[in-house]
Design a protein around this motif. Structure first.
Motif, PDB file in Angstrom:
ATOM      1  N   THR A  52       0.860  -1.180   0.000  1.00 40.47           N
ATOM      2  CA  THR A  52       0.000   0.000   0.000  1.00 40.47           C
ATOM      3  C   THR A  52       0.899   1.233   0.000  1.00 40.47           C
ATOM      4  O   THR A  52       2.068   1.157   0.368  1.00 40.47           O
ATOM      5  CB  THR A  52      -0.901   0.064   1.250  1.00 40.47           C
ATOM      6  OG1 THR A  52      -0.058   0.284   2.390  1.00 40.47           O
ATOM      7  CG2 THR A  52      -1.687  -1.206   1.452  1.00 40.47           C
ATOM      8  N   ARG A  53       0.311   2.342  -0.371  1.00 40.76           N
ATOM      9  CA  ARG A  53       1.091   3.572  -0.460  1.00 40.76           C
ATOM     10  C   ARG A  53       1.627   3.972   0.921  1.00 40.76           C
ATOM     11  O   ARG A  53       2.726   4.487   1.038  1.00 40.76           O
ATOM     12  CB  ARG A  53       0.201   4.682  -1.034  1.00 40.76           C
ATOM     13  CG  ARG A  53       1.031   5.773  -1.588  1.00 40.76           C
ATOM     14  CD  ARG A  53       0.475   6.575  -2.712  1.00 40.76           C
ATOM     15  NE  ARG A  53      -0.930   6.770  -2.860  1.00 40.76           N
ATOM     16  CZ  ARG A  53      -1.424   7.833  -3.468  1.00 40.76           C
ATOM     17  NH1 ARG A  53      -0.633   8.766  -3.915  1.00 40.76           N
ATOM     18  NH2 ARG A  53      -2.713   7.974  -3.645  1.00 40.76           N
ATOM     19  N   ALA A  54       0.824   3.714   1.955  1.00 40.14           N
ATOM     20  CA  ALA A  54       1.259   4.094   3.304  1.00 40.14           C
ATOM     21  C   ALA A  54       2.557   3.388   3.678  1.00 40.14           C
ATOM     22  O   ALA A  54       3.396   3.953   4.374  1.00 40.14           O
ATOM     23  CB  ALA A  54       0.167   3.743   4.312  1.00 40.14           C
ATOM     24  N   TYR A  74       5.025   2.944   2.013  1.00 38.73           N
ATOM     25  CA  TYR A  74       6.181   3.632   1.442  1.00 38.73           C
ATOM     26  C   TYR A  74       6.405   4.997   2.085  1.00 38.73           C
ATOM     27  O   TYR A  74       7.380   5.656   1.806  1.00 38.73           O
ATOM     28  CB  TYR A  74       6.003   3.796  -0.073  1.00 38.73           C
ATOM     29  CG  TYR A  74       6.127   2.467  -0.778  1.00 38.73           C
ATOM     30  CD1 TYR A  74       7.341   2.088  -1.354  1.00 38.73           C
ATOM     31  CD2 TYR A  74       5.071   1.581  -0.816  1.00 38.73           C
ATOM     32  CE1 TYR A  74       7.468   0.859  -1.962  1.00 38.73           C
ATOM     33  CE2 TYR A  74       5.193   0.346  -1.422  1.00 38.73           C
ATOM     34  CZ  TYR A  74       6.396  -0.008  -1.988  1.00 38.73           C
ATOM     35  OH  TYR A  74       6.519  -1.228  -2.577  1.00 38.73           O
ATOM     36  N   MET A  75       5.434   5.406   2.886  1.00 35.83           N
ATOM     37  CA  MET A  75       5.550   6.742   3.458  1.00 35.83           C
ATOM     38  C   MET A  75       5.971   6.714   4.922  1.00 35.83           C
ATOM     39  O   MET A  75       6.225   7.746   5.510  1.00 35.83           O
ATOM     40  CB  MET A  75       4.225   7.480   3.289  1.00 35.83           C
ATOM     41  CG  MET A  75       3.908   7.718   1.821  1.00 35.83           C
ATOM     42  SD  MET A  75       2.547   8.806   1.528  1.00 35.83           S
ATOM     43  CE  MET A  75       1.144   7.763   1.775  1.00 35.83           C
ATOM     44  N   ASP A  96      10.769   3.889  -8.170  1.00 29.69           N
ATOM     45  CA  ASP A  96       9.698   4.736  -7.678  1.00 29.69           C
ATOM     46  C   ASP A  96       8.417   3.961  -7.423  1.00 29.69           C
ATOM     47  O   ASP A  96       8.218   2.882  -7.948  1.00 29.69           O
ATOM     48  CB  ASP A  96       9.394   5.815  -8.718  1.00 29.69           C
ATOM     49  CG  ASP A  96      10.586   6.731  -8.879  1.00 29.69           C
ATOM     50  OD1 ASP A  96      11.473   6.656  -8.021  1.00 29.69           O
ATOM     51  OD2 ASP A  96      10.607   7.485  -9.843  1.00 29.69           O
ATOM     52  N   TYR A  97       7.592   4.588  -6.639  1.00 28.71           N
ATOM     53  CA  TYR A  97       6.258   4.046  -6.417  1.00 28.71           C
ATOM     54  C   TYR A  97       5.397   4.419  -7.621  1.00 28.71           C
ATOM     55  O   TYR A  97       5.279   5.582  -7.972  1.00 28.71           O
ATOM     56  CB  TYR A  97       5.660   4.648  -5.146  1.00 28.71           C
ATOM     57  CG  TYR A  97       4.218   4.304  -4.952  1.00 28.71           C
ATOM     58  CD1 TYR A  97       3.853   3.140  -4.310  1.00 28.71           C
ATOM     59  CD2 TYR A  97       3.221   5.137  -5.430  1.00 28.71           C
ATOM     60  CE1 TYR A  97       2.532   2.821  -4.142  1.00 28.71           C
ATOM     61  CE2 TYR A  97       1.892   4.816  -5.275  1.00 28.71           C
ATOM     62  CZ  TYR A  97       1.562   3.650  -4.616  1.00 28.71           C
ATOM     63  OH  TYR A  97       0.252   3.337  -4.461  1.00 28.71           O
ATOM     64  N   HIS A  98       4.839   3.425  -8.267  1.00 27.14           N
ATOM     65  CA  HIS A  98       3.967   3.707  -9.405  1.00 27.14           C
ATOM     66  C   HIS A  98       2.564   3.170  -9.148  1.00 27.14           C
ATOM     67  O   HIS A  98       1.919   2.648 -10.010  1.00 27.14           O
ATOM     68  CB  HIS A  98       4.523   3.067 -10.683  1.00 27.14           C
ATOM     69  CG  HIS A  98       5.745   3.763 -11.183  1.00 27.14           C
ATOM     70  ND1 HIS A  98       6.569   3.213 -12.109  1.00 27.14           N
ATOM     71  CD2 HIS A  98       6.274   4.951 -10.863  1.00 27.14           C
ATOM     72  CE1 HIS A  98       7.574   4.038 -12.353  1.00 27.14           C
ATOM     73  NE2 HIS A  98       7.418   5.095 -11.606  1.00 27.14           N
ATOM     74  N   GLU A 121      -2.807   6.144  -8.461  1.00 26.20           N
ATOM     75  CA  GLU A 121      -2.827   7.607  -8.385  1.00 26.20           C
ATOM     76  C   GLU A 121      -4.254   8.035  -8.056  1.00 26.20           C
ATOM     77  O   GLU A 121      -5.188   7.251  -8.177  1.00 26.20           O
ATOM     78  CB  GLU A 121      -2.420   8.216  -9.732  1.00 26.20           C
ATOM     79  CG  GLU A 121      -1.004   7.919 -10.115  1.00 26.20           C
ATOM     80  CD  GLU A 121       0.030   8.641  -9.254  1.00 26.20           C
ATOM     81  OE1 GLU A 121       1.182   8.243  -9.274  1.00 26.20           O
ATOM     82  OE2 GLU A 121      -0.350   9.610  -8.545  1.00 26.20           O
ATOM     83  N   THR A 122      -4.384   9.262  -7.642  1.00 31.86           N
ATOM     84  CA  THR A 122      -5.728   9.761  -7.371  1.00 31.86           C
ATOM     85  C   THR A 122      -6.549   9.645  -8.654  1.00 31.86           C
ATOM     86  O   THR A 122      -6.118  10.118  -9.696  1.00 31.86           O
ATOM     87  CB  THR A 122      -5.670  11.243  -6.966  1.00 31.86           C
ATOM     88  OG1 THR A 122      -4.704  11.352  -5.939  1.00 31.86           O
ATOM     89  CG2 THR A 122      -7.006  11.743  -6.512  1.00 31.86           C
ATOM     90  N   PRO A 123      -7.684   8.986  -8.598  1.00 33.63           N
ATOM     91  CA  PRO A 123      -8.453   8.841  -9.824  1.00 33.63           C
ATOM     92  C   PRO A 123      -8.879  10.198 -10.379  1.00 33.63           C
ATOM     93  O   PRO A 123      -9.103  11.138  -9.637  1.00 33.63           O
ATOM     94  CB  PRO A 123      -9.675   8.022  -9.389  1.00 33.63           C
ATOM     95  CG  PRO A 123      -9.702   8.071  -7.919  1.00 33.63           C
ATOM     96  CD  PRO A 123      -8.333   8.403  -7.439  1.00 33.63           C
ATOM     97  N   ILE A 158     -11.985  14.074 -10.558  1.00 34.36           N
ATOM     98  CA  ILE A 158     -12.176  15.476 -10.230  1.00 34.36           C
ATOM     99  C   ILE A 158     -12.269  16.293 -11.511  1.00 34.36           C
ATOM    100  O   ILE A 158     -11.423  16.192 -12.383  1.00 34.36           O
ATOM    101  CB  ILE A 158     -10.994  15.949  -9.375  1.00 34.36           C
ATOM    102  CG1 ILE A 158     -10.979  15.117  -8.092  1.00 34.36           C
ATOM    103  CG2 ILE A 158     -11.075  17.412  -9.070  1.00 34.36           C
ATOM    104  CD1 ILE A 158      -9.622  14.849  -7.569  1.00 34.36           C
ATOM    105  N   ALA A 159     -13.280  17.067 -11.560  1.00 33.45           N
ATOM    106  CA  ALA A 159     -13.501  17.851 -12.786  1.00 33.45           C
ATOM    107  C   ALA A 159     -12.391  18.873 -12.964  1.00 33.45           C
ATOM    108  O   ALA A 159     -11.749  19.288 -12.009  1.00 33.45           O
ATOM    109  CB  ALA A 159     -14.836  18.557 -12.682  1.00 33.45           C
ATOM    110  N   ASP A 160     -12.179  19.226 -14.183  1.00 31.98           N
ATOM    111  CA  ASP A 160     -11.194  20.250 -14.480  1.00 31.98           C
ATOM    112  C   ASP A 160     -11.491  21.487 -13.632  1.00 31.98           C
ATOM    113  O   ASP A 160     -12.591  21.991 -13.590  1.00 31.98           O
ATOM    114  CB  ASP A 160     -11.312  20.609 -15.968  1.00 31.98           C
ATOM    115  CG  ASP A 160     -10.207  21.532 -16.401  1.00 31.98           C
ATOM    116  OD1 ASP A 160      -9.885  21.478 -17.583  1.00 31.98           O
ATOM    117  OD2 ASP A 160      -9.670  22.281 -15.564  1.00 31.98           O
ATOM    118  N   ALA A 161     -10.458  21.912 -12.946  1.00 32.18           N
ATOM    119  CA  ALA A 161     -10.649  23.008 -11.996  1.00 32.18           C
ATOM    120  C   ALA A 161     -11.214  24.245 -12.666  1.00 32.18           C
ATOM    121  O   ALA A 161     -11.909  25.042 -12.060  1.00 32.18           O
ATOM    122  CB  ALA A 161      -9.317  23.341 -11.352  1.00 32.18           C
TER     123      ALA A 161
END
Lengths: 298, 236
Positions: free
Chosen positions: B54-56, B58-59, B219-221, B224-226, B229-232
């Motif tokens: 999990t990502r955690a 690696y952190m 690197d961690y690959h 990623e955040t899906p 999220i709409a274009d800002a």
């Protein structure tokens, strides 16, 4: 000393963020903005230490990611849009499993924060709501007394009521002047409310660089919005001062242009008194939009 | 198939209910094998503490050297635990099931069925093989930016993975066609098959540990955040 990001460059096959630099004093909130694909998450992942092979470095109170990775990560907390923990763990298990790696982690504080944020301690993460998953991460972050909180789109999945509370919480976290928050969000209005500093990443082709770094106040101070008629818009666009226009929207009835503050005088001759009266500060969303899009026709 | 079922029904050692139970259980093992193995995984994970998948993971504040050290320990640890689990499952299950099939146990009380169920469950612990063979190592190395090494590693993992599933299917076929007299032969075959599979897994573990020494962790690959999220800027 706070947080230092020193020339971070991270390359993918068809995209890279290049030479990202900033220094953030303690006790402030940094809002990271930019369009989708501008490298916000890449930058935050780099700051979280997920790219050991990248160029550049980051440091918390002098503890560098490259030279003192343990101390650096000890001082760093994360709150991400998608939980970084295993969905087959319970919040309590996470505290037990991961807490041992942090010297200052307090299980007691963690459990009391879980209770305060109404996160069930003994249910699998897979059965928690998105909001609860974010709150669990906040509880974990605060329980190990991190100096820097990195938040990647944290509020996207929160309901309006908790979002307000969340932003208040962020302000409280930095209020003691010892902690720093780095937060990316697509919710520009909300980010504008809480951010003291702004880091704006702009992507041009395959490279994303810092377009602006400074206080939110200074950024807003640099630009003005002029609301005008479509005719005035056309007039401005064709005049020799057209290059002073950063961006604008042409539409029937009501048009507007974003200009640098210094350009107002030059443009004065082309504006009616009504147009001049309409001049106002631009908000963050407008600044980013027009800087990205230039002139648009709606 | 009809003959097999008739034979099973006529077999005085195989009560129809038991036969149905066997079928259901084996089908369950084949299709939900991974799920049934969760208790094993949970126990193993609890001991090894961090999965590095999990990502955690690696952190957390660990240096790369410490991380690699823990990873090696974990792979070795899981190999040892897997060996103990599988060998004891084979021995215990073989004894209790043969006793049952040879009629030394005359009733179908739960007491005697439990070892049979547990045996089947432990057979399924061959999923532990996957653990030993290094699912975590796979995750860990998969983050390496070097695609060649990644592919080489995954191909090694893949062989064992498919062996395990071929093994399940073979077990299913053998189990259905089994009667009282062939029970022992079935168990022998199953045992041999398991040992061979497991030997391959151990070999892979050794290779993987060797690979770990030579691979610089990249690197961690991961996720990623899906991009939900709409274009800002789109909403303005």
């Amino acid at each position: 000393m706070g947080f230092i990001c020193d020339g971070i460059t991270k390359s993918y096959k068809d995209f890279r963020i290049e030479d990202i630099r900033f220094e953030l004093p303690k006790g402030y909130v940094l809002g990271v903005i930019g369009r989708n694909g501008s490298g916000k998450s890449t930058l935050l992942n780099a700051l979280l230490g997920l790219f050991p092979g990248m160029s550049g470095d980051a440091a918390i109170d002098g503890m560098s990611l490259k030279n003192s990775p343990k101390e650096y990560k000890e001082g760093l907390a994360f709150v991400l849009n998608t939980t970084p923990f295993s969905m087959l763990d319970t919040p309590k298990q996470i505290g037990l499993n991961y807490g041992i790696y942090y010297k200052s982690f307090s299980m007691e504080t963690y459990c009391s924060l879980l209770k305060k944020y109404e996160v069930p301690a003994n249910r699998w993460l897979s059965s928690l709501s998105e909001g609860q998953l974010v709150r669990q991460q906040i509880a974990f972050a605060l329980a190990h007394d991190a100096k820097v909180l990195v938040l990647d789109e944290p509020a996207g999945n929160l309901d309006v009521a908790f979002r307000e509370e969340f932003y208040r919480m962020l302000r409280t976290i930095v209020a003691d002047g010892e902690r720093t928050v780095i937060c990316s969000s697509h919710l520009m209005e909300e980010l504008e409310q809480i951010s003291d500093y702004i880091l704006y990443l702009k992507r041009e082709g395959e490279v994303s660089r810092v377009r602006y770094y400074g206080t939110a106040e200074e950024l807003r101070e640099q630009y003005r919005i002029i609301s005008c008629s479509a005719e005035a818009f056309e007039r401005l666009s064709q005049a020799e001062v057209a290059s002073e226009i950063v961006g604008g929207r042409l539409r029937e009835g009501h048009s507007e242009v974003l200009v640098k503050k210094e350009a107002i005088e030059k443009l004065g001759a082309y504006l009616t008194s009504e147009d001049r009266e309409s001049i106002r500060y631009a908000d963050l969303k407008e600044i980013m939009y027009y800087l990205e899009k230039g002139k648009v026709t709606a | 198939m009809r003959d097999i079922i008739r034979r099973q029904m006529n077999n005085n050692l195989c009560h129809p209910l038991f036969f149905a139970f066997k079928l259901a259980l084996m089908a369950g093992i084949i299709f939900f094998g991974g799920t049934m193995a969760i208790p094993f995984s949970v126990v193993l994970t609890a001991f090894s503490n961090i999965n590095f998948d999990t990502r955690a993971d690696y952190m957390i504040p660990l240096t790369m050297k410490e991380r690699l050290g823990r990873l090696r320990l974990m792979v070795i640890y899981r190999t040892l635990v897997g060996t103990i689990v599988i060998v004891s499952a084979v021995l215990w299950g073989r004894y209790t099931t043969i006793s049952f099939l040879q009629g030394r146990v005359k009733d179908y009380s739960l007491w005697y069925l439990i070892p049979v169920v547990l045996f089947l469950f432990c057979l399924n612990a061959s999923t532990v093989v996957e653990q030993c063979e290094g699912v975590e190592v796979k995750h860990f190395v998969a983050y390496n930016a070097d695609g060649y090494k990644k592919r080489r590693f995954l191909s090694i993992s893949g062989v064992t993975y498919w062996l395990v599933y071929i093994y399940y299917i073979a077990l299913f076929v053998m189990f259905i066609s089994m009667d009282g007299s062939s029970g022992d032969r079935f168990l022998m075959k199953a045992g041999v098959f398991m040992i061979v599979t497991y030997a391959v897994a151990v070999l892979c573990t050794i290779v993987n540990i060797g690979l770990l020494r030579r691979i610089s962790i990249g690197d961690y690959h991961g996720t990623e955040t899906p991009s939900l999220i709409a274009d800002a800027t789109a909403g303005i």
